[in-house]
Design a protein around this motif. Sequence first.
Motif, PDB file in Angstrom:
ATOM      1  N   ASP A   8       0.749  -1.352  -0.018  1.00  0.00           N
ATOM      2  CA  ASP A   8      -0.036   0.028  -0.197  1.00  0.00           C
ATOM      3  C   ASP A   8       0.801   1.173   0.238  1.00  0.00           C
ATOM      4  O   ASP A   8       0.273   2.233   0.087  1.00  0.00           O
ATOM      5  CB  ASP A   8      -1.039  -0.132   1.236  1.00  0.00           C
ATOM      6  CG  ASP A   8      -1.975  -1.030   1.223  1.00  0.00           C
ATOM      7  OD1 ASP A   8      -2.576  -1.399   2.217  1.00  0.00           O
ATOM      8  OD2 ASP A   8      -2.361  -1.290  -0.185  1.00  0.00           O
ATOM      9  N   ARG A   9       2.292   1.231  -0.053  1.00  0.00           N
ATOM     10  CA  ARG A   9       2.874   2.482   0.195  1.00  0.00           C
ATOM     11  C   ARG A   9       2.902   3.464  -0.923  1.00  0.00           C
ATOM     12  O   ARG A   9       2.280   2.785  -2.031  1.00  0.00           O
ATOM     13  CB  ARG A   9       4.447   1.896  -0.064  1.00  0.00           C
ATOM     14  CG  ARG A   9       4.891   1.438  -1.012  1.00  0.00           C
ATOM     15  CD  ARG A   9       6.479   0.978  -1.005  1.00  0.00           C
ATOM     16  NE  ARG A   9       7.087   2.371  -0.946  1.00  0.00           N
ATOM     17  CZ  ARG A   9       8.479   2.614  -1.207  1.00  0.00           C
ATOM     18  NH1 ARG A   9       8.967   1.349  -1.535  1.00  0.00           N
ATOM     19  NH2 ARG A   9       9.027   3.602  -1.293  1.00  0.00           N
ATOM     20  N   GLU A  10       3.002   4.634  -0.802  1.00  0.00           N
ATOM     21  CA  GLU A  10       3.069   5.817  -1.859  1.00  0.00           C
ATOM     22  C   GLU A  10       4.545   6.125  -2.095  1.00  0.00           C
ATOM     23  O   GLU A  10       5.278   6.284  -1.379  1.00  0.00           O
ATOM     24  CB  GLU A  10       2.151   6.843  -1.261  1.00  0.00           C
ATOM     25  CG  GLU A  10       0.747   6.606  -0.787  1.00  0.00           C
ATOM     26  CD  GLU A  10       0.141   7.860  -0.414  1.00  0.00           C
ATOM     27  OE1 GLU A  10      -1.209   7.729  -0.225  1.00  0.00           O
ATOM     28  OE2 GLU A  10       0.534   8.781  -0.359  1.00  0.00           O
ATOM     29  N   GLU A  64      -2.268   6.099  -7.663  1.00  0.00           N
ATOM     30  CA  GLU A  64      -2.943   6.007  -6.357  1.00  0.00           C
ATOM     31  C   GLU A  64      -3.878   7.242  -5.899  1.00  0.00           C
ATOM     32  O   GLU A  64      -3.897   7.733  -4.950  1.00  0.00           O
ATOM     33  CB  GLU A  64      -1.939   5.451  -5.368  1.00  0.00           C
ATOM     34  CG  GLU A  64      -1.097   4.345  -5.388  1.00  0.00           C
ATOM     35  CD  GLU A  64      -1.814   3.131  -5.539  1.00  0.00           C
ATOM     36  OE1 GLU A  64      -3.149   3.126  -4.882  1.00  0.00           O
ATOM     37  OE2 GLU A  64      -1.602   2.164  -6.115  1.00  0.00           O
ATOM     38  N   GLU A  66      -3.720  10.258  -6.391  1.00  0.00           N
ATOM     39  CA  GLU A  66      -2.887  11.366  -6.134  1.00  0.00           C
ATOM     40  C   GLU A  66      -1.911  11.829  -7.279  1.00  0.00           C
ATOM     41  O   GLU A  66      -1.326  10.863  -7.804  1.00  0.00           O
ATOM     42  CB  GLU A  66      -2.104  11.419  -4.961  1.00  0.00           C
ATOM     43  CG  GLU A  66      -3.172  11.415  -3.703  1.00  0.00           C
ATOM     44  CD  GLU A  66      -4.005  12.680  -3.626  1.00  0.00           C
ATOM     45  OE1 GLU A  66      -5.065  12.610  -2.747  1.00  0.00           O
ATOM     46  OE2 GLU A  66      -3.563  13.618  -3.702  1.00  0.00           O
ATOM     47  N   LEU A  68       1.338  12.187  -8.861  1.00  0.00           N
ATOM     48  CA  LEU A  68       2.568  11.904  -8.596  1.00  0.00           C
ATOM     49  C   LEU A  68       3.569  12.877  -9.380  1.00  0.00           C
ATOM     50  O   LEU A  68       4.609  13.282  -8.624  1.00  0.00           O
ATOM     51  CB  LEU A  68       3.186  10.785  -9.221  1.00  0.00           C
ATOM     52  CG  LEU A  68       4.405  10.070  -8.885  1.00  0.00           C
ATOM     53  CD1 LEU A  68       4.900   9.863  -7.276  1.00  0.00           C
ATOM     54  CD2 LEU A  68       4.854   8.760  -9.473  1.00  0.00           C
TER      55      LEU A  68
END
Length: 395
Positions: A8-10, A64, A66, A68
Amino acid sequence: MSGEAGFDREFVLGELIAARDADELCAQLTPVLGAPVALLDATGAPFGTAAEPPGAIRAPLVLELEPLAYLACACDAAALKAAARVVRWGLLSRARFRMVSDLHLEAVRADYAKLQQQNEALRASEAKYRELAEALDAKVKEQVRIIDERQRQLYQAERLASIGQLAAGVAHEINNPLGFVTSNLSSAERYLAQLEALREYVPAERWKTADMDFVLEDFAELISDSQQGVARIARIVRDLKGFSSVDKPDVQLANLNEHLESLFAVIAGQKPAGVTLESELGPLPPLTCLPGHLNQAFLNILQNALQAVDQHGTVTLRSSATDTHIIVQIDDDGPGIAAEVLPHIFDPFYTTRGVGGGTGLGLTVARDVVLTHGGTITADNRPEGGARFTVELPL
Protein backbone atom coordinates in the motif's frame (compact mmCIF):
# COMPACT_ATOMS: atom_id res chain seq x y z
CA MET A 1 7.39 -3.02 7.24
CA SER A 2 4.79 -5.74 6.65
CA GLY A 3 3.97 -7.11 3.18
CA GLU A 4 0.59 -5.36 3.28
CA ALA A 5 2.15 -2.04 4.21
CA GLY A 6 4.70 -2.45 1.42
CA PHE A 7 1.92 -3.12 -1.05
CA ASP A 8 0.00 0.00 0.00
CA ARG A 9 2.99 2.36 0.10
CA GLU A 10 2.95 5.66 -1.79
CA PHE A 11 5.88 6.44 -4.06
CA VAL A 12 7.55 9.72 -4.87
CA LEU A 13 8.71 10.48 -8.41
CA GLY A 14 12.39 9.99 -7.64
CA GLU A 15 11.76 6.37 -6.59
CA LEU A 16 10.34 5.48 -10.02
CA ILE A 17 12.51 7.41 -12.45
CA ALA A 18 16.01 8.89 -12.38
CA ALA A 19 16.68 12.50 -13.35
CA ARG A 20 18.66 11.44 -16.43
CA ASP A 21 15.75 9.22 -17.50
CA ALA A 22 13.40 12.19 -17.05
CA ASP A 23 15.62 14.25 -19.37
CA GLU A 24 15.54 11.47 -21.97
CA LEU A 25 11.76 11.16 -21.63
CA CYS A 26 11.29 14.91 -22.18
CA ALA A 27 13.66 14.83 -25.16
CA GLN A 28 11.69 11.98 -26.75
CA LEU A 29 8.29 13.64 -26.14
CA THR A 30 9.38 17.04 -27.53
CA PRO A 31 9.25 16.04 -31.24
CA VAL A 32 6.04 14.09 -30.62
CA LEU A 33 4.21 17.07 -29.08
CA GLY A 34 5.95 19.67 -31.26
CA ALA A 35 7.12 21.78 -28.30
CA PRO A 36 9.58 21.51 -25.37
CA VAL A 37 8.38 19.24 -22.56
CA ALA A 38 9.27 19.35 -18.87
CA LEU A 39 8.61 16.84 -16.09
CA LEU A 40 7.56 18.36 -12.75
CA ASP A 41 7.32 16.63 -9.40
CA ALA A 42 4.22 16.63 -7.19
CA THR A 43 5.10 20.10 -5.86
CA GLY A 44 5.43 21.54 -9.37
CA ALA A 45 9.24 21.78 -9.21
CA PRO A 46 11.24 20.69 -12.32
CA PHE A 47 12.48 17.09 -12.14
CA GLY A 48 15.62 16.83 -14.26
CA THR A 49 17.25 19.65 -16.19
CA ALA A 50 14.24 20.68 -18.29
CA ALA A 51 12.52 23.81 -16.88
CA GLU A 52 8.80 24.41 -17.31
CA PRO A 53 8.31 26.11 -20.72
CA PRO A 54 6.69 29.59 -20.80
CA GLY A 55 2.93 29.41 -21.34
CA ALA A 56 2.92 25.67 -20.68
CA ILE A 57 -0.13 23.74 -19.54
CA ARG A 58 0.13 20.84 -17.16
CA ALA A 59 -1.19 17.31 -17.37
CA PRO A 60 -1.15 15.38 -14.07
CA LEU A 61 0.35 11.90 -13.79
CA VAL A 62 -2.02 10.35 -11.25
CA LEU A 63 -0.88 7.33 -9.23
CA GLU A 64 -3.02 5.95 -6.39
CA LEU A 65 -5.57 8.78 -6.80
CA GLU A 66 -2.97 11.52 -6.19
CA PRO A 67 -0.82 13.42 -8.72
CA LEU A 68 2.68 11.96 -8.61
CA ALA A 69 4.04 14.41 -11.17
CA TYR A 70 3.05 16.66 -14.08
CA LEU A 71 3.93 16.91 -17.75
CA ALA A 72 4.30 20.56 -18.80
CA CYS A 73 4.22 21.69 -22.43
CA ALA A 74 2.88 24.62 -24.48
CA CYS A 75 0.96 22.37 -26.88
CA ASP A 76 -2.48 21.00 -27.63
CA ALA A 77 -4.16 19.94 -24.38
CA ALA A 78 -5.57 16.71 -25.80
CA ALA A 79 -2.18 15.64 -27.15
CA LEU A 80 -0.52 16.44 -23.81
CA LYS A 81 -3.18 14.47 -21.96
CA ALA A 82 -2.64 11.47 -24.25
CA ALA A 83 1.12 11.64 -23.70
CA ALA A 84 0.54 11.85 -19.94
CA ARG A 85 -1.54 8.67 -20.06
CA VAL A 86 1.30 6.81 -21.77
CA VAL A 87 3.91 8.11 -19.29
CA ARG A 88 1.59 7.30 -16.37
CA TRP A 89 1.33 3.74 -17.61
CA GLY A 90 5.10 3.43 -17.58
CA LEU A 91 5.34 4.92 -14.07
CA LEU A 92 2.57 2.59 -12.89
CA SER A 93 4.50 -0.40 -14.28
CA ARG A 94 7.63 0.72 -12.42
CA ALA A 95 5.61 1.24 -9.22
CA ARG A 96 4.20 -2.26 -9.48
CA PHE A 97 7.68 -3.65 -10.09
CA ARG A 98 8.96 -1.85 -6.98
CA MET A 99 6.04 -3.12 -4.93
CA VAL A 100 6.62 -6.68 -6.09
CA SER A 101 10.34 -6.32 -5.33
CA ASP A 102 9.55 -5.01 -1.81
CA LEU A 103 7.13 -7.85 -1.19
CA HIS A 104 9.69 -10.38 -2.40
CA LEU A 105 12.33 -8.86 -0.09
CA GLU A 106 9.93 -9.06 2.86
CA ALA A 107 9.17 -12.68 1.99
CA VAL A 108 12.89 -13.51 1.89
CA ARG A 109 13.40 -11.78 5.25
CA ALA A 110 10.45 -13.66 6.72
CA ASP A 111 11.87 -16.97 5.43
CA TYR A 112 15.27 -16.08 6.90
CA ALA A 113 13.74 -15.29 10.32
CA LYS A 114 11.83 -18.56 10.22
CA LEU A 115 15.00 -20.49 9.40
CA GLN A 116 16.77 -18.86 12.37
CA GLN A 117 14.01 -20.08 14.71
CA GLN A 118 14.26 -23.55 13.22
CA ASN A 119 18.03 -23.51 13.71
CA GLU A 120 17.56 -22.91 17.46
CA ALA A 121 15.22 -25.88 17.64
CA LEU A 122 17.68 -28.09 15.80
CA ARG A 123 20.16 -27.94 18.70
CA ALA A 124 17.87 -30.19 20.73
CA SER A 125 18.20 -33.10 18.36
CA GLU A 126 21.01 -34.06 16.01
CA ALA A 127 18.62 -36.06 13.84
CA LYS A 128 16.23 -33.13 13.64
CA TYR A 129 19.15 -30.84 12.81
CA ARG A 130 20.19 -32.98 9.84
CA GLU A 131 16.67 -33.15 8.49
CA LEU A 132 16.14 -29.39 8.61
CA ALA A 133 19.67 -28.73 7.28
CA GLU A 134 18.77 -30.69 4.16
CA ALA A 135 15.57 -28.65 3.77
CA LEU A 136 17.57 -25.44 4.15
CA ASP A 137 20.05 -26.58 1.54
CA ALA A 138 17.21 -27.25 -0.91
CA LYS A 139 15.76 -23.78 -0.30
CA VAL A 140 19.15 -22.14 -0.80
CA LYS A 141 19.60 -23.95 -4.11
CA GLU A 142 16.15 -22.79 -5.22
CA GLN A 143 16.97 -19.20 -4.26
CA VAL A 144 20.25 -19.40 -6.18
CA ARG A 145 18.35 -20.72 -9.20
CA ILE A 146 15.85 -17.84 -8.97
CA ILE A 147 18.64 -15.27 -8.59
CA ASP A 148 20.50 -16.71 -11.60
CA GLU A 149 17.31 -16.57 -13.65
CA ARG A 150 16.66 -12.92 -12.69
CA GLN A 151 20.25 -11.97 -13.53
CA ARG A 152 19.93 -13.66 -16.90
CA GLN A 153 16.69 -11.78 -17.61
CA LEU A 154 18.32 -8.46 -16.71
CA TYR A 155 21.32 -9.25 -18.91
CA GLN A 156 19.03 -10.13 -21.80
CA ALA A 157 17.05 -6.89 -21.38
CA GLU A 158 20.28 -4.86 -21.52
CA ARG A 159 21.49 -6.87 -24.51
CA LEU A 160 18.25 -6.27 -26.41
CA ALA A 161 18.42 -2.56 -25.66
CA SER A 162 21.97 -2.49 -27.05
CA ILE A 163 20.84 -4.33 -30.18
CA GLY A 164 18.07 -1.79 -30.67
CA GLN A 165 20.49 1.12 -30.37
CA LEU A 166 22.92 -0.57 -32.76
CA ALA A 167 20.15 -1.21 -35.30
CA ALA A 168 19.02 2.40 -35.07
CA GLY A 169 22.55 3.62 -35.77
CA VAL A 170 23.07 1.20 -38.65
CA ALA A 171 19.71 2.12 -40.22
CA HIS A 172 20.49 5.83 -39.92
CA GLU A 173 23.98 5.47 -41.40
CA ILE A 174 22.70 3.37 -44.31
CA ASN A 175 19.70 5.60 -45.07
CA ASN A 176 21.81 8.71 -45.67
CA PRO A 177 24.07 7.34 -48.45
CA LEU A 178 21.10 5.36 -49.76
CA GLY A 179 19.34 8.65 -50.43
CA PHE A 180 22.37 9.97 -52.32
CA VAL A 181 22.61 6.84 -54.48
CA THR A 182 18.86 6.86 -55.26
CA SER A 183 19.00 10.50 -56.28
CA ASN A 184 22.11 9.97 -58.42
CA LEU A 185 20.55 7.01 -60.22
CA SER A 186 17.49 9.11 -61.06
CA SER A 187 19.80 11.78 -62.48
CA ALA A 188 21.69 9.15 -64.46
CA GLU A 189 18.40 8.02 -66.03
CA ARG A 190 17.74 11.56 -67.21
CA TYR A 191 21.28 11.90 -68.55
CA LEU A 192 20.87 8.62 -70.43
CA ALA A 193 17.85 10.03 -72.29
CA GLN A 194 19.93 13.09 -73.22
CA LEU A 195 22.76 10.87 -74.51
CA GLU A 196 20.33 8.94 -76.68
CA ALA A 197 19.13 12.24 -78.17
CA LEU A 198 22.68 12.88 -79.48
CA ARG A 199 22.34 10.07 -82.03
CA GLU A 200 21.14 12.43 -84.81
CA TYR A 201 24.06 14.81 -84.20
CA VAL A 202 26.87 12.19 -84.26
CA PRO A 203 28.05 10.76 -87.61
CA ALA A 204 26.68 7.25 -88.08
CA GLU A 205 30.15 5.76 -88.62
CA ARG A 206 31.56 7.19 -85.39
CA TRP A 207 28.41 6.14 -83.50
CA LYS A 208 28.84 2.59 -84.78
CA THR A 209 32.60 2.56 -84.12
CA ALA A 210 32.02 3.57 -80.49
CA ASP A 211 29.33 0.87 -80.29
CA MET A 212 27.03 3.47 -78.70
CA ASP A 213 23.87 1.37 -79.18
CA PHE A 214 25.33 -1.34 -76.94
CA VAL A 215 26.72 1.22 -74.46
CA LEU A 216 23.36 2.95 -74.06
CA GLU A 217 21.47 -0.34 -73.77
CA ASP A 218 23.92 -1.75 -71.23
CA PHE A 219 23.99 1.56 -69.34
CA ALA A 220 20.18 1.42 -69.00
CA GLU A 221 20.39 -2.15 -67.66
CA LEU A 222 23.11 -1.16 -65.20
CA ILE A 223 20.95 1.69 -63.88
CA SER A 224 17.94 -0.63 -63.58
CA ASP A 225 19.98 -3.27 -61.72
CA SER A 226 21.38 -0.61 -59.39
CA GLN A 227 17.89 0.73 -58.65
CA GLN A 228 16.70 -2.77 -57.79
CA GLY A 229 19.70 -3.21 -55.50
CA VAL A 230 18.99 0.10 -53.76
CA ALA A 231 15.34 -0.90 -53.30
CA ARG A 232 16.47 -4.20 -51.78
CA ILE A 233 18.79 -2.42 -49.35
CA ALA A 234 15.96 -0.06 -48.36
CA ARG A 235 13.69 -3.05 -47.71
CA ILE A 236 16.36 -4.75 -45.61
CA VAL A 237 16.79 -1.58 -43.51
CA ARG A 238 13.01 -1.30 -43.10
CA ASP A 239 12.74 -4.94 -42.00
CA LEU A 240 15.67 -4.51 -39.61
CA LYS A 241 14.04 -1.47 -38.00
CA GLY A 242 10.73 -3.30 -37.77
CA PHE A 243 12.37 -6.35 -36.20
CA SER A 244 14.24 -4.34 -33.57
CA SER A 245 11.39 -1.81 -32.99
CA VAL A 246 14.05 0.88 -32.79
CA ASP A 247 11.68 3.72 -33.71
CA LYS A 248 9.14 2.96 -30.96
CA PRO A 249 9.00 3.12 -27.15
CA ASP A 250 9.85 -0.04 -25.23
CA VAL A 251 6.31 -0.82 -24.06
CA GLN A 252 3.65 -0.30 -26.69
CA LEU A 253 0.37 -1.52 -28.11
CA ALA A 254 1.56 -3.58 -31.07
CA ASN A 255 0.19 -5.61 -33.96
CA LEU A 256 2.14 -8.81 -33.40
CA ASN A 257 1.51 -10.02 -36.97
CA GLU A 258 3.39 -7.03 -38.39
CA HIS A 259 6.41 -7.87 -36.23
CA LEU A 260 6.23 -11.56 -37.16
CA GLU A 261 6.18 -10.60 -40.86
CA SER A 262 9.27 -8.40 -40.41
CA LEU A 263 10.95 -11.22 -38.47
CA PHE A 264 10.12 -13.66 -41.29
CA ALA A 265 11.74 -11.28 -43.80
CA VAL A 266 14.88 -11.05 -41.64
CA ILE A 267 15.26 -14.80 -41.12
CA ALA A 268 14.57 -15.61 -44.80
CA GLY A 269 18.14 -14.57 -45.55
CA GLN A 270 19.50 -17.07 -42.98
CA LYS A 271 17.72 -20.22 -44.15
CA PRO A 272 19.42 -22.87 -46.29
CA ALA A 273 18.33 -23.01 -49.93
CA GLY A 274 16.46 -26.30 -49.41
CA VAL A 275 14.34 -25.07 -46.50
CA THR A 276 10.84 -23.67 -47.04
CA LEU A 277 9.34 -20.99 -44.79
CA GLU A 278 5.55 -20.80 -44.56
CA SER A 279 3.33 -18.46 -42.55
CA GLU A 280 -0.35 -18.71 -41.65
CA LEU A 281 -1.10 -15.53 -39.70
CA GLY A 282 -4.65 -15.12 -38.47
CA PRO A 283 -6.26 -11.82 -37.34
CA LEU A 284 -4.88 -10.68 -33.97
CA PRO A 285 -6.01 -7.96 -31.53
CA PRO A 286 -3.42 -5.37 -30.41
CA LEU A 287 -1.07 -6.58 -27.66
CA THR A 288 0.62 -4.46 -25.00
CA CYS A 289 4.17 -5.79 -24.97
CA LEU A 290 7.87 -5.25 -25.56
CA PRO A 291 7.97 -6.03 -29.30
CA GLY A 292 11.76 -6.05 -29.56
CA HIS A 293 12.01 -8.64 -26.78
CA LEU A 294 9.28 -10.82 -28.29
CA ASN A 295 10.98 -10.56 -31.69
CA GLN A 296 14.17 -11.91 -30.12
CA ALA A 297 12.24 -14.77 -28.49
CA PHE A 298 10.54 -15.79 -31.75
CA LEU A 299 13.84 -15.41 -33.65
CA ASN A 300 15.52 -17.84 -31.25
CA ILE A 301 12.70 -20.39 -31.71
CA LEU A 302 12.75 -20.02 -35.52
CA GLN A 303 16.53 -20.43 -35.62
CA ASN A 304 16.17 -23.59 -33.52
CA ALA A 305 13.57 -24.89 -36.03
CA LEU A 306 15.86 -24.09 -38.97
CA GLN A 307 18.68 -26.04 -37.31
CA ALA A 308 16.29 -28.95 -36.69
CA VAL A 309 15.32 -29.34 -40.37
CA ASP A 310 18.97 -28.85 -41.42
CA GLN A 311 19.22 -28.48 -45.22
CA HIS A 312 15.78 -29.74 -46.29
CA GLY A 313 12.36 -29.31 -44.74
CA THR A 314 9.63 -26.85 -43.89
CA VAL A 315 9.23 -24.41 -41.00
CA THR A 316 5.72 -23.03 -40.48
CA LEU A 317 4.74 -19.98 -38.42
CA ARG A 318 1.10 -19.66 -37.30
CA SER A 319 -0.75 -17.06 -35.24
CA SER A 320 -4.29 -17.02 -33.87
CA ALA A 321 -6.26 -15.49 -31.01
CA THR A 322 -8.85 -16.48 -28.42
CA ASP A 323 -10.88 -14.22 -26.16
CA THR A 324 -8.04 -14.14 -23.63
CA HIS A 325 -4.79 -15.04 -25.41
CA ILE A 326 -2.71 -14.67 -28.56
CA ILE A 327 -1.26 -18.00 -29.69
CA VAL A 328 1.85 -18.34 -31.86
CA GLN A 329 2.99 -21.76 -33.09
CA ILE A 330 6.25 -22.64 -34.83
CA ASP A 331 6.32 -26.09 -36.46
CA ASP A 332 9.11 -27.96 -38.20
CA ASP A 333 9.15 -31.31 -39.95
CA GLY A 334 12.57 -32.30 -38.64
CA PRO A 335 13.35 -35.40 -36.54
CA GLY A 336 11.52 -34.09 -33.46
CA ILE A 337 12.78 -33.83 -29.87
CA ALA A 338 14.16 -36.92 -28.13
CA ALA A 339 12.27 -38.00 -25.01
CA GLU A 340 15.35 -37.59 -22.79
CA VAL A 341 15.97 -34.08 -24.17
CA LEU A 342 12.42 -32.70 -23.92
CA PRO A 343 12.40 -32.06 -20.10
CA HIS A 344 15.64 -30.04 -20.36
CA ILE A 345 15.06 -28.09 -23.56
CA PHE A 346 14.62 -24.72 -21.79
CA ASP A 347 17.42 -25.29 -19.23
CA PRO A 348 20.27 -22.74 -19.37
CA PHE A 349 23.33 -23.88 -21.34
CA TYR A 350 21.69 -27.18 -22.28
CA THR A 351 22.44 -28.07 -25.89
CA THR A 352 22.56 -31.21 -28.01
CA ARG A 353 24.89 -29.59 -30.55
CA GLY A 354 28.62 -30.03 -30.68
CA VAL A 355 31.27 -27.59 -29.48
CA GLY A 356 30.77 -24.25 -31.24
CA GLY A 357 27.23 -25.20 -32.31
CA GLY A 358 25.51 -22.89 -29.84
CA THR A 359 25.52 -21.57 -26.27
CA GLY A 360 22.39 -23.38 -25.11
CA LEU A 361 20.76 -20.07 -24.13
CA GLY A 362 18.50 -19.37 -27.13
CA LEU A 363 15.42 -21.23 -25.89
CA THR A 364 16.14 -20.19 -22.29
CA VAL A 365 16.04 -16.53 -23.33
CA ALA A 366 12.83 -17.17 -25.30
CA ARG A 367 11.22 -18.72 -22.22
CA ASP A 368 12.33 -15.86 -19.97
CA VAL A 369 10.92 -13.24 -22.38
CA VAL A 370 7.57 -15.06 -22.63
CA LEU A 371 7.36 -15.46 -18.84
CA THR A 372 8.15 -11.75 -18.41
CA HIS A 373 5.04 -11.04 -20.53
CA GLY A 374 2.94 -13.31 -18.30
CA GLY A 375 2.71 -15.98 -21.00
CA THR A 376 3.61 -19.65 -21.40
CA ILE A 377 5.84 -21.54 -23.83
CA THR A 378 5.71 -25.29 -24.46
CA ALA A 379 7.59 -27.70 -26.71
CA ASP A 380 6.19 -30.97 -28.05
CA ASN A 381 6.55 -33.51 -30.81
CA ARG A 382 3.90 -33.48 -33.52
CA PRO A 383 2.07 -36.74 -34.33
CA GLU A 384 2.93 -36.30 -38.02
CA GLY A 385 6.62 -35.80 -37.18
CA GLY A 386 8.78 -32.84 -36.21
CA ALA A 387 8.50 -30.45 -33.29
CA ARG A 388 6.06 -27.72 -32.30
CA PHE A 389 6.70 -24.73 -30.04
CA THR A 390 3.59 -22.98 -28.74
CA VAL A 391 3.65 -19.52 -27.17
CA GLU A 392 0.52 -18.15 -25.44
CA LEU A 393 0.46 -14.45 -24.48
CA PRO A 394 -2.36 -13.00 -22.36
CA LEU A 395 -4.29 -10.04 -23.79
